[in-house]
Motif scaffolding. Structure first.
Motif, PDB file in Angstrom:
ATOM      1  N   UNK A   1       0.845  -1.195   0.000  1.00  0.00           N
ATOM      2  CA  UNK A   1       0.000   0.000   0.000  1.00  0.00           C
ATOM      3  C   UNK A   1       0.884   1.251   0.000  1.00  0.00           C
ATOM      4  N   UNK A   2       0.794   2.033  -1.067  1.00  0.00           N
ATOM      5  CA  UNK A   2       1.604   3.235  -1.245  1.00  0.00           C
ATOM      6  C   UNK A   2       0.705   4.452  -1.095  1.00  0.00           C
ATOM      7  N   UNK A   3       1.100   5.407  -0.230  1.00  0.00           N
ATOM      8  CA  UNK A   3       0.286   6.592  -0.025  1.00  0.00           C
ATOM      9  C   UNK A   3       1.083   7.877  -0.028  1.00  0.00           C
ATOM     10  N   UNK A   4       0.700   8.795  -0.909  1.00  0.00           N
ATOM     11  CA  UNK A   4       1.260  10.152  -0.943  1.00  0.00           C
ATOM     12  C   UNK A   4       2.791  10.160  -0.958  1.00  0.00           C
ATOM     13  N   UNK A   5       3.415   9.533  -1.952  1.00  0.00           N
ATOM     14  CA  UNK A   5       4.883   9.571  -2.003  1.00  0.00           C
ATOM     15  C   UNK A   5       5.391  11.007  -2.146  1.00  0.00           C
ATOM     16  N   UNK A   6       6.520  11.297  -1.504  1.00  0.00           N
ATOM     17  CA  UNK A   6       7.169  12.579  -1.765  1.00  0.00           C
ATOM     18  C   UNK A   6       7.599  12.606  -3.228  1.00  0.00           C
ATOM     19  N   UNK A   7       7.603  13.808  -3.816  1.00  0.00           N
ATOM     20  CA  UNK A   7       8.018  13.915  -5.213  1.00  0.00           C
ATOM     21  C   UNK A   7       8.788  15.218  -5.390  1.00  0.00           C
ATOM     22  N   UNK A   8       9.396  15.367  -6.538  1.00  0.00           N
ATOM     23  CA  UNK A   8      10.214  16.542  -6.841  1.00  0.00           C
ATOM     24  C   UNK A   8       9.303  17.749  -7.046  1.00  0.00           C
ATOM     25  N   UNK A   9       9.239  18.628  -6.062  1.00  0.00           N
ATOM     26  CA  UNK A   9       8.329  19.767  -6.126  1.00  0.00           C
ATOM     27  C   UNK A   9       8.841  20.861  -7.064  1.00  0.00           C
ATOM     28  N   UNK A  10      10.145  20.923  -7.301  1.00  0.00           N
ATOM     29  CA  UNK A  10      10.666  21.895  -8.265  1.00  0.00           C
ATOM     30  C   UNK A  10      10.235  21.525  -9.679  1.00  0.00           C
ATOM     31  N   UNK A  11      10.233  20.225  -9.949  1.00  0.00           N
ATOM     32  CA  UNK A  11       9.822  19.762 -11.283  1.00  0.00           C
ATOM     33  C   UNK A  11       8.311  19.776 -11.442  1.00  0.00           C
ATOM     34  N   UNK A  12       7.580  19.631 -10.332  1.00  0.00           N
ATOM     35  CA  UNK A  12       6.113  19.559 -10.379  1.00  0.00           C
ATOM     36  C   UNK A  12       5.519  20.567  -9.401  1.00  0.00           C
ATOM     37  N   UNK A  13       5.709  21.870  -9.642  1.00  0.00           N
ATOM     38  CA  UNK A  13       5.297  22.891  -8.670  1.00  0.00           C
ATOM     39  C   UNK A  13       3.788  23.021  -8.497  1.00  0.00           C
ATOM     40  N   UNK A  14       3.025  22.548  -9.461  1.00  0.00           N
ATOM     41  CA  UNK A  14       1.570  22.723  -9.401  1.00  0.00           C
ATOM     42  C   UNK A  14       0.838  21.537  -8.772  1.00  0.00           C
ATOM     43  N   UNK A  15       1.576  20.528  -8.376  1.00  0.00           N
ATOM     44  CA  UNK A  15       0.940  19.358  -7.781  1.00  0.00           C
ATOM     45  C   UNK A  15       0.808  19.524  -6.267  1.00  0.00           C
ATOM     46  N   UNK A  16      -0.365  19.159  -5.755  1.00  0.00           N
ATOM     47  CA  UNK A  16      -0.636  19.315  -4.321  1.00  0.00           C
ATOM     48  C   UNK A  16      -0.139  18.121  -3.522  1.00  0.00           C
ATOM     49  N   UNK A  17       0.115  18.373  -2.258  1.00  0.00           N
ATOM     50  CA  UNK A  17       0.360  17.279  -1.322  1.00  0.00           C
ATOM     51  C   UNK A  17      -0.954  16.529  -1.118  1.00  0.00           C
ATOM     52  N   UNK A  18      -0.910  15.214  -1.033  1.00  0.00           N
ATOM     53  CA  UNK A  18      -2.126  14.406  -0.941  1.00  0.00           C
ATOM     54  C   UNK A  18      -2.212  13.730   0.427  1.00  0.00           C
ATOM     55  N   UNK A  19      -2.529  14.541   1.438  1.00  0.00           N
ATOM     56  CA  UNK A  19      -2.640  13.993   2.791  1.00  0.00           C
ATOM     57  C   UNK A  19      -3.693  12.915   2.901  1.00  0.00           C
ATOM     58  N   UNK A  20      -4.811  13.073   2.146  1.00  0.00           N
ATOM     59  CA  UNK A  20      -5.872  12.060   2.182  1.00  0.00           C
ATOM     60  C   UNK A  20      -5.389  10.730   1.629  1.00  0.00           C
ATOM     61  N   UNK A  21      -4.489  10.784   0.646  1.00  0.00           N
ATOM     62  CA  UNK A  21      -3.949   9.551   0.059  1.00  0.00           C
ATOM     63  C   UNK A  21      -3.095   8.794   1.067  1.00  0.00           C
ATOM     64  N   UNK A  22      -2.365   9.521   1.899  1.00  0.00           N
ATOM     65  CA  UNK A  22      -1.566   8.872   2.929  1.00  0.00           C
ATOM     66  C   UNK A  22      -2.459   8.192   3.959  1.00  0.00           C
ATOM     67  N   UNK A  23      -3.515   8.891   4.373  1.00  0.00           N
ATOM     68  CA  UNK A  23      -4.489   8.296   5.294  1.00  0.00           C
ATOM     69  C   UNK A  23      -5.132   7.063   4.675  1.00  0.00           C
ATOM     70  N   UNK A  24      -5.474   7.166   3.420  1.00  0.00           N
ATOM     71  CA  UNK A  24      -6.081   6.059   2.666  1.00  0.00           C
ATOM     72  C   UNK A  24      -5.207   4.809   2.715  1.00  0.00           C
ATOM     73  N   UNK A  25      -3.920   4.982   2.409  1.00  0.00           N
ATOM     74  CA  UNK A  25      -3.004   3.844   2.373  1.00  0.00           C
ATOM     75  C   UNK A  25      -2.855   3.191   3.740  1.00  0.00           C
ATOM     76  N   UNK A  26      -2.810   3.997   4.782  1.00  0.00           N
ATOM     77  CA  UNK A  26      -2.640   3.455   6.139  1.00  0.00           C
ATOM     78  C   UNK A  26      -3.882   2.681   6.587  1.00  0.00           C
ATOM     79  N   UNK A  27      -5.076   3.229   6.337  1.00  0.00           N
ATOM     80  CA  UNK A  27      -6.309   2.563   6.773  1.00  0.00           C
ATOM     81  C   UNK A  27      -6.525   1.270   5.996  1.00  0.00           C
ATOM     82  N   UNK A  28      -6.269   1.299   4.700  1.00  0.00           N
ATOM     83  CA  UNK A  28      -6.445   0.106   3.876  1.00  0.00           C
ATOM     84  C   UNK A  28      -5.539  -1.028   4.354  1.00  0.00           C
ATOM     85  N   UNK A  29      -4.333  -0.701   4.776  1.00  0.00           N
ATOM     86  CA  UNK A  29      -3.401  -1.729   5.251  1.00  0.00           C
ATOM     87  C   UNK A  29      -3.979  -2.523   6.410  1.00  0.00           C
ATOM     88  N   UNK A  30      -4.855  -1.910   7.188  1.00  0.00           N
ATOM     89  CA  UNK A  30      -5.460  -2.593   8.325  1.00  0.00           C
ATOM     90  C   UNK A  30      -6.400  -3.717   7.957  1.00  0.00           C
TER      91      UNK A  30
END
Length: 288
Positions: free
Chosen positions: A91-120
């Motif tokens: 289960x992969x959630x909200x990987x860090x990414x190169x923000x200089x290369x992708x300045x318009x992409x948002x952090x996905x806190x919900x995706x991190x929560x999603x990955x953790x809950x699904x693992x359960x």
């Protein structure tokens, strides 16, 4: 492609398309496999409305195949894979990414929560998020698990599907790089990211996209999104999807149908409908 619109404006069209495209005598318990041609790939079949006022997804579990040949191969692959309830999970959630290369992409806190809950919901989970969700760790684990869940950013390349990419900590993973791998154990891949379903249509090959890439690697089923999706509602959908599979004993197609139909109803009551955008189940017929 129909976008976000008031439900009252969509209902008549949805009724007409249901009458035109869906046979009237299908048994309610039957799953429907859709192999759409050309522009029909952009149609949200799930939101077609019957004469009785029900969404197609409320009457039938739906799954999609990029082509008839992929349907046959994926169905055969599904039959070869066991329906064991003890499934390993990556289960992969909200990987860090190169923000200089992708300045318009948002952090996905919900995706991190999603990955953790699904693992359960799984007995043997590997859960990676943020800086730990690296390309190397993904590639080092994804061939050895039964279920793969990715909740993060995917960047589709409309000119070259081979150069579409999943973003990970420390690097990006292009679709072309996946071709050297096989998935001997994978029963299900879930791509909880924007536009992972169909990126383009080819006259000879049918639908092309990252979902089809994972089918070619040996996954019988891939759950993916056809369009851009919102992170928080997608989180709720994906958590419910996995819970339905693991705790309620539903197949993947049935799990998609149950939660997605409730979302469609909720959106209708609030005055707008995201017509089947949340997720589609691609691949072959499987009872898990």
């Amino acid at each position: 492609m129909i976008g976000k619109a008031p439900a009252v404006d969509l209902k008549q069209t949805a009724n007409e398309l249901h009458e035109l495209l869906i046979p009237p005598d299908l048994a309610g318990e039957e799953q429907i496999c859709l192999v759409p041609d050309k522009s029909l790939h952009q149609l949200a079949f799930a939101s077609l409305v019957s004469a009785g006022g029900k969404y197609l997804l409320e009457d039938h579990a739906l799954f999609y195949a990029p082509s008839a040949s992929v349907l046959v191969l994926a169905s055969e692959n599904a039959h070869r894979k066991d329906r064991a309830t003890k499934e390993s999970l990556l289960s992969i959630g909200n990987p860090e990414f190169d923000r200089e290369e992708n300045p318009n992409l948002a952090d996905l806190g919900s995706a991190e929560t999603e990955a953790k809950i699904i693992a359960g919901d799984y007995e043997k989970p590997i859960e990676l998020s943020g800086a730990a969700a690296s390309k190397d760790k993904f590639l080092g684990n994804f061939t050895a698990v039964a279920v793969i869940h990715f909740a993060g950013h995917f960047l589709a390349n409309p000119n070259s599907a081979r150069n579409s990419k999943l973003l990970f900590a420390g690097g990006e993973l292009r679709a072309s790089e996946l071709g050297t791998y096989k998935l001997p154990k994978a029963k299900l891949v879930v791509l909880s990211a924007c536009e992972t379903g169909v990126e383009r249509y080819d006259k000879s090959e049918g639908a092309i996209g990252i979902a089809r890439t994972f089918l070619a690697l040996g996954a019988p089923l891939v759950v993916a999104s056809q369009w851009k999706v919102d992170s928080k509602p997608t989180k709720d959908l994906m958590i419910a999807f996995h819970h339905n599979r693991k705790s309620n004993g539903l197949s993947s197609a049935e799990s998609c149908a149950g939660r997605s139909s409730r979302l469609l109803r909720n959106q209708q009551h609030t005055g707008s409908v995201f017509i089947g955008r949340r997720s589609r189940c691609f691949g072959g017929y499987a009872n898990y």
